[in-house]
Design a protein around this motif. Structure first.
Motif, short mmCIF file in Angstrom:
data_model
loop_
_atom_site.label_atom_id
_atom_site.label_comp_id
_atom_site.label_asym_id
_atom_site.label_seq_id
_atom_site.Cartn_x
_atom_site.Cartn_y
_atom_site.Cartn_z
N THR A 2 41.24 -27.08 -73.76
CA THR A 2 42.09 -27.25 -74.94
C THR A 2 42.02 -26.02 -75.81
O THR A 2 40.95 -25.48 -76.06
CB THR A 2 41.64 -28.48 -75.76
OG1 THR A 2 41.66 -29.64 -74.93
CG2 THR A 2 42.54 -28.69 -76.95
N LYS A 3 43.18 -25.56 -76.25
CA LYS A 3 43.22 -24.46 -77.21
C LYS A 3 43.16 -25.07 -78.62
O LYS A 3 44.06 -25.82 -79.01
CB LYS A 3 44.47 -23.62 -77.05
CG LYS A 3 44.44 -22.72 -75.82
CD LYS A 3 45.53 -21.67 -75.89
CE LYS A 3 45.39 -20.67 -74.75
NZ LYS A 3 46.33 -19.54 -74.88
N VAL A 4 42.08 -24.78 -79.33
CA VAL A 4 41.83 -25.38 -80.64
C VAL A 4 41.95 -24.29 -81.71
O VAL A 4 41.20 -23.32 -81.70
CB VAL A 4 40.43 -26.02 -80.69
CG1 VAL A 4 40.20 -26.68 -82.05
CG2 VAL A 4 40.26 -27.02 -79.56
N LYS A 24 50.19 -21.97 -83.26
CA LYS A 24 51.07 -22.76 -82.38
C LYS A 24 51.69 -21.87 -81.32
O LYS A 24 51.83 -22.27 -80.15
CB LYS A 24 52.14 -23.45 -83.21
CG LYS A 24 51.61 -24.58 -84.09
CD LYS A 24 52.69 -25.14 -85.01
CE LYS A 24 52.11 -26.21 -85.94
NZ LYS A 24 53.14 -26.70 -86.90
N GLY A 27 49.62 -21.35 -78.36
CA GLY A 27 49.42 -22.51 -77.49
C GLY A 27 48.42 -23.54 -77.96
O GLY A 27 48.00 -24.40 -77.18
N CYS A 28 48.03 -23.47 -79.22
CA CYS A 28 47.05 -24.44 -79.74
C CYS A 28 47.67 -25.83 -79.83
O CYS A 28 48.75 -26.00 -80.41
CB CYS A 28 46.54 -24.01 -81.11
SG CYS A 28 45.57 -22.49 -81.08
N THR A 29 46.99 -26.81 -79.28
CA THR A 29 47.47 -28.19 -79.34
C THR A 29 46.70 -29.02 -80.37
O THR A 29 47.07 -30.15 -80.66
CB THR A 29 47.34 -28.86 -77.96
OG1 THR A 29 45.98 -28.75 -77.51
CG2 THR A 29 48.25 -28.17 -76.95
N ARG A 30 45.64 -28.46 -80.90
CA ARG A 30 44.86 -29.11 -81.97
C ARG A 30 44.49 -28.04 -82.97
O ARG A 30 43.91 -27.01 -82.61
CB ARG A 30 43.60 -29.76 -81.38
CG ARG A 30 42.72 -30.49 -82.41
CD ARG A 30 43.35 -31.80 -82.81
NE ARG A 30 42.40 -32.68 -83.48
CZ ARG A 30 42.13 -32.67 -84.78
NH1 ARG A 30 42.75 -31.80 -85.58
NH2 ARG A 30 41.26 -33.52 -85.31
N ILE A 31 44.85 -28.24 -84.23
CA ILE A 31 44.61 -27.24 -85.26
C ILE A 31 43.88 -27.86 -86.45
O ILE A 31 44.31 -28.89 -86.98
CB ILE A 31 45.92 -26.59 -85.74
CG1 ILE A 31 46.60 -25.84 -84.58
CG2 ILE A 31 45.65 -25.61 -86.89
CD1 ILE A 31 47.96 -25.24 -84.95
N ASP A 57 36.78 -25.17 -73.78
CA ASP A 57 37.79 -25.07 -74.84
C ASP A 57 37.88 -23.63 -75.32
O ASP A 57 36.96 -22.82 -75.13
CB ASP A 57 37.45 -25.98 -76.02
CG ASP A 57 37.78 -27.44 -75.77
OD1 ASP A 57 38.47 -27.72 -74.77
OD2 ASP A 57 37.34 -28.28 -76.55
#
Length: 205
Positions: A2-4, A24, A27-31, A57
């Motif tokens: 996951t890209k955080v 974003k 490619g971050c899916t959780r920020i 991650d």
């Protein structure tokens, strides 16, 4: 994997939109995001992000100073990311992705991080030193209005009271130099010297 992402600005007046857009785009899916000074130890979203990440991650920030300002603080955060099994991607630093050898790539990345950690801290200290010089000049010209010390035993800010008390304790202990104390606490040397000026000479020595 996951890209955080982690985004931070220093004050409520600053806008997070530019950082969020860059994260974003990466490619971050959780920020995780917050409006806190990089000098404060109380960054709940950073703590939450460090707790959230795990093996493989990738932590993404737009610049290294988003993770903190002092070299000691940055080192601790970067080490925690590694201990969690994650990697760090700083968007404004080279990735060395074109280097085929992983060991060499890791070495170059670590070297770059070390350089930029100290650049970030030196820039911060330079700002504080210029501010201190400006105050001295204003006092010389008789136009300085003064103000409440940010770091003092009765500061309204809980974190700054804590830093002040820690500085006093470390000065009394005498194991570290003043420069080392300032770096450990994430404050400028002029700030520490202002604290020193307020305490008994027996502690200063």
């Amino acid at each position: 994997m996951t890209k955080v992402g982690y985004a931070r600005v220093s004050t409520r007046e600053q806008n997070l939109d530019r950082q969020l857009s860059a994260l974003k785009g990466a490619g971050c899916t959780r920020i995780f995001q917050e409006k806190r000074s990089g000098a404060t130890l109380e960054r709940p979203e950073l703590a939450a992000m460090l707790h959230y990440i795990h093996d493989d991650d990738e932590v993404v920030v737009v610049a290294l100073d988003r993770l903190g300002r002092s070299a000691a603080d940055l080192t601790e955060t970067i080490n925690t990311i590694g201990q969690q099994g994650a990697t760090l991607n700083v968007l404004n630093l080279p990735t060395f992705s074109e280097v085929p050898n992983k060991a060499m790539r890791t070495m170059l990345t670590n070297l770059t991080l070390e350089i930029y950690k100290y650049i970030a801290q030196e820039e911060r200290e330079a700002i504080h030193e210029r501010q201190a010089a400006g105050i001295i000049e204003a006092k010389r010209r008789g136009v300085y209005k003064g103000g409440v010390p940010q770091y003092s035993a009765d500061s309204p800010d809980k974190h700054r009271r804590y830093i002040y008390n820690q500085a006093i304790t470390m000065l009394e202990d005498g194991k570290l130099s003043k420069a080392q104390i300032a770096r450990t606490l994430g404050i400028s040397r002029p700030t520490l010297y202002r604290i020193v000026a307020e305490i008994p000479e027996s502690i200063q020595s």
